[in-house]
Motif scaffolding. Structure first.
Motif, mmCIF file in Angstrom:
data_model
loop_
_atom_site.group_PDB
_atom_site.id
_atom_site.type_symbol
_atom_site.label_atom_id
_atom_site.label_comp_id
_atom_site.label_asym_id
_atom_site.label_seq_id
_atom_site.Cartn_x
_atom_site.Cartn_y
_atom_site.Cartn_z
ATOM 1 N N LEU A 1 22.190 -1.860 26.322
ATOM 2 C CA LEU A 1 23.491 -1.948 26.977
ATOM 3 C C LEU A 1 24.517 -2.610 26.058
ATOM 4 O O LEU A 1 25.680 -2.182 25.988
ATOM 5 C CB LEU A 1 23.358 -2.730 28.282
ATOM 6 N N ILE A 2 24.100 -3.631 25.345
ATOM 7 C CA ILE A 2 24.994 -4.300 24.401
ATOM 8 C C ILE A 2 25.467 -3.321 23.336
ATOM 9 O O ILE A 2 26.648 -3.296 22.969
ATOM 10 C CB ILE A 2 24.287 -5.511 23.751
ATOM 11 N N LYS A 3 24.576 -2.462 22.858
ATOM 12 C CA LYS A 3 24.936 -1.493 21.831
ATOM 13 C C LYS A 3 26.013 -0.509 22.311
ATOM 14 O O LYS A 3 26.819 -0.027 21.521
ATOM 15 C CB LYS A 3 23.692 -0.728 21.375
ATOM 16 N N THR A 4 26.007 -0.229 23.605
ATOM 17 C CA THR A 4 27.029 0.686 24.136
ATOM 18 C C THR A 4 28.391 0.014 24.281
ATOM 19 O O THR A 4 29.414 0.685 24.374
ATOM 20 C CB THR A 4 26.619 1.243 25.512
ATOM 21 N N LYS A 5 28.396 -1.313 24.298
ATOM 22 C CA LYS A 5 29.627 -2.064 24.522
ATOM 23 C C LYS A 5 30.212 -2.673 23.251
ATOM 24 O O LYS A 5 31.405 -2.979 23.202
ATOM 25 C CB LYS A 5 29.376 -3.187 25.551
ATOM 26 N N VAL A 6 29.373 -2.887 22.255
ATOM 27 C CA VAL A 6 29.828 -3.517 21.009
ATOM 28 C C VAL A 6 29.405 -2.636 19.829
ATOM 29 O O VAL A 6 28.246 -2.681 19.411
ATOM 30 C CB VAL A 6 29.236 -4.934 20.842
ATOM 31 N N PRO A 7 30.307 -1.833 19.308
ATOM 32 C CA PRO A 7 29.973 -0.947 18.188
ATOM 33 C C PRO A 7 29.445 -1.723 16.987
ATOM 34 O O PRO A 7 29.961 -2.795 16.656
ATOM 35 C CB PRO A 7 31.310 -0.270 17.859
ATOM 36 N N GLY A 8 28.411 -1.190 16.377
ATOM 37 C CA GLY A 8 27.884 -1.792 15.160
ATOM 38 C C GLY A 8 26.744 -2.768 15.360
ATOM 39 O O GLY A 8 26.082 -3.152 14.387
ATOM 40 N N VAL A 9 26.486 -3.203 16.581
ATOM 41 C CA VAL A 9 25.379 -4.121 16.835
ATOM 42 C C VAL A 9 24.055 -3.392 16.599
ATOM 43 O O VAL A 9 23.865 -2.254 17.032
ATOM 44 C CB VAL A 9 25.424 -4.679 18.269
ATOM 45 N N LYS A 10 23.118 -4.056 15.922
ATOM 46 C CA LYS A 10 21.802 -3.504 15.659
ATOM 47 C C LYS A 10 20.765 -4.147 16.578
ATOM 48 O O LYS A 10 20.711 -5.372 16.694
ATOM 49 C CB LYS A 10 21.393 -3.747 14.203
ATOM 50 N N SER A 11 19.952 -3.321 17.218
ATOM 51 C CA SER A 11 18.846 -3.844 18.014
ATOM 52 C C SER A 11 17.661 -4.119 17.099
ATOM 53 O O SER A 11 17.446 -3.413 16.101
ATOM 54 C CB SER A 11 18.456 -2.851 19.109
ATOM 55 N N VAL A 12 16.885 -5.152 17.434
ATOM 56 C CA VAL A 12 15.784 -5.598 16.575
ATOM 57 C C VAL A 12 14.552 -5.892 17.429
ATOM 58 O O VAL A 12 14.655 -6.551 18.474
ATOM 59 C CB VAL A 12 16.167 -6.878 15.797
ATOM 60 N N ILE A 13 13.399 -5.412 16.976
ATOM 61 C CA ILE A 13 12.132 -5.727 17.627
ATOM 62 C C ILE A 13 11.022 -5.528 16.602
ATOM 63 O O ILE A 13 11.247 -4.941 15.532
ATOM 64 C CB ILE A 13 11.906 -4.850 18.891
ATOM 65 N N SER A 14 9.836 -5.991 16.881
ATOM 66 C CA SER A 14 8.749 -5.859 15.916
ATOM 67 C C SER A 14 8.261 -4.423 15.820
ATOM 68 O O SER A 14 8.223 -3.678 16.802
ATOM 69 C CB SER A 14 7.581 -6.772 16.305
ATOM 70 N N LYS A 15 7.858 -4.038 14.624
ATOM 71 C CA LYS A 15 7.268 -2.720 14.412
ATOM 72 C C LYS A 15 5.973 -2.583 15.205
ATOM 73 O O LYS A 15 5.652 -1.502 15.716
ATOM 74 C CB LYS A 15 7.006 -2.507 12.922
ATOM 75 N N ALA B 1 10.349 -2.105 33.863
ATOM 76 C CA ALA B 1 10.790 -2.801 32.655
ATOM 77 C C ALA B 1 10.158 -2.251 31.381
ATOM 78 O O ALA B 1 10.857 -2.012 30.387
ATOM 79 C CB ALA B 1 10.503 -4.291 32.786
ATOM 80 N N VAL B 2 8.858 -2.060 31.382
ATOM 81 C CA VAL B 2 8.189 -1.664 30.141
ATOM 82 C C VAL B 2 8.658 -0.300 29.636
ATOM 83 O O VAL B 2 9.013 -0.168 28.450
ATOM 84 C CB VAL B 2 6.658 -1.722 30.288
ATOM 85 N N PRO B 3 8.702 0.754 30.475
ATOM 86 C CA PRO B 3 9.209 2.034 29.956
ATOM 87 C C PRO B 3 10.639 1.936 29.416
ATOM 88 O O PRO B 3 10.957 2.530 28.385
ATOM 89 C CB PRO B 3 9.138 2.955 31.185
ATOM 90 N N ALA B 4 11.484 1.182 30.112
ATOM 91 C CA ALA B 4 12.861 1.019 29.645
ATOM 92 C C ALA B 4 12.911 0.228 28.344
ATOM 93 O O ALA B 4 13.636 0.579 27.405
ATOM 94 C CB ALA B 4 13.700 0.333 30.719
ATOM 95 N N ASN B 5 12.125 -0.824 28.268
ATOM 96 C CA ASN B 5 12.165 -1.673 27.092
ATOM 97 C C ASN B 5 11.531 -1.029 25.860
ATOM 98 O O ASN B 5 11.807 -1.439 24.723
ATOM 99 C CB ASN B 5 11.509 -3.015 27.397
ATOM 100 N N MET B 6 10.707 -0.023 26.061
ATOM 101 C CA MET B 6 10.162 0.717 24.932
ATOM 102 C C MET B 6 11.241 1.543 24.234
ATOM 103 O O MET B 6 11.079 1.971 23.102
ATOM 104 C CB MET B 6 9.026 1.632 25.394
ATOM 105 N N VAL B 7 12.349 1.779 24.935
ATOM 106 C CA VAL B 7 13.478 2.517 24.343
ATOM 107 C C VAL B 7 14.739 1.664 24.374
ATOM 108 O O VAL B 7 15.830 2.127 24.686
ATOM 109 C CB VAL B 7 13.693 3.884 25.037
ATOM 110 N N CYS B 8 14.563 0.355 24.075
ATOM 111 C CA CYS B 8 15.698 -0.552 23.882
ATOM 112 C C CYS B 8 16.466 -0.822 25.178
ATOM 113 O O CYS B 8 17.621 -1.223 25.151
ATOM 114 C CB CYS B 8 16.635 0.027 22.824
ATOM 115 N N GLY B 9 15.833 -0.582 26.308
ATOM 116 C CA GLY B 9 16.474 -0.868 27.586
ATOM 117 C C GLY B 9 17.288 0.278 28.136
ATOM 118 O O GLY B 9 17.806 0.188 29.243
#
Length: 295
Positions: free
Chosen positions: A117-131, A273-281
């Protein structure tokens, strides 16, 4: 594409590879009831702006960090929640910060992450999580990676056990970094507790080893900031948890026995939560992740 330069440091991790994501680059015992966030200051460093924010439905802490000495005032959020994205972004705007990263410590089962959701509101923000989480994000990080905001940085330490992909973010070591150090432990280490280990690839013995090798090896005055608290605590230290954590002060077998007999109920949000969070929410997120590569 995000350009990543590589440095080297020594960490007690399986990998010493460090990512430089740089772009242009206290102890309060009870949670305040009338405030949306609490404040901690680090008197040895005037660079860091730090806020601890709370989401009451899932008892989740979100953390805002920024280098306010840098001209761009670059910032990051750790473990944002979808319900409180507007609050978080309002705070970013009020402080005049440039949000660079929205990061997760793991794939959460009790709330939907706010990163998408943050990415849709703030251009350029990068999401980060472990590989290791096998989920989608712009940047997939591994043990030993190093995340910069201005002249400040966080080290990435793998702390699996609650889930396969759990990581702990630790502020850097050095005279120009905030002191005492800070560890954002997700669900791996809670204040006087730890995350459950009975789903999402969890393992009690793996969690025990993770905490003892990656967190309890930090300086004893390192501040512990978990992803959740259910008893009104806001912060602890490595030294406190080594002495008083009722689970992790036991030996491996004692810890395993405790974790196998918690008899916890099925998480009420896990199937959402888990299905959504697997694709960055965001269920329709289609951005191709950027994986770290060595030169």
């Amino acid at each position: 594409m995000l350009r990543i330069s590589l440095l080297r440091i020594s960490l007690p991790c399986s990998s010493s590879r460090i990512l430089n994501f740089s772009q242009s680059h206290l102890h309060s015992k009870f949670r305040p009831q009338a405030m949306a966030y609490t404040t901690s200051s680090h008197n040895n460093n005037n660079k860091l702006l730090f806020r601890q924010l709370f989401e009451k439905e899932s008892s989740t802490y979100t953390y805002l960090l920024a280098d306010v000495s840098h001209p761009d005032k670059p910032a990051l959020l750790i473990d944002p929640v979808d319900r409180t994205v507007e609050r978080d972004l309002t705070l970013v705007k009020e402080f005049g910060l440039k949000l660079i990263y929205a990061m997760n410590t793991h794939v959460h089962a009790d709330h939907v992450t706010g990163t998408g959701l943050i990415k849709t509101k703030v251009p350029g923000v990068k999401s980060v999580i472990s590989k290791a989480s096998s989920s989608k994000a712009d940047v997939l990080i591994e043990a030993g990676d190093k995340i910069h905001i201005g002249d400040l940085f966080l080290e990435v330490r793998p702390t699996p056990g609650h889930t396969l992909g759990c990581i702990t973010y630790v502020t850097g070591d050095g005279p120009d970094q905030p002191q005492p150090r800070m560890a954002f432990t997700g669900d791996a280490l809670l204040i006087r507790g730890c995350g459950r280990t009975d789903f999402q690839g969890g393992s009690s013995l793996q969690l025990y080893k993770s905490v003892h090798s990656q967190i309890f090896t930090l300086p004893k005055d390192t501040l512990i900031y978990p992803a959740h608290d259910y008893k009104g605590f806001t912060v602890s230290t490595v030294g406190e948890e080594m002495l008083y954590n009722p689970r992790l002060t036991k030996d491996e077998e004692g810890f395993k026995n405790i974790m196998e007999n918690l008899n916890l109920s099925y998480p009420k949000m896990i199937d959402i939560a888990v299905p959504a969070n697997m694709v960055c929410g965001l269920q329709d997120l289609s951005a191709k992740p950027v994986e770290a590569t060595s030169n």
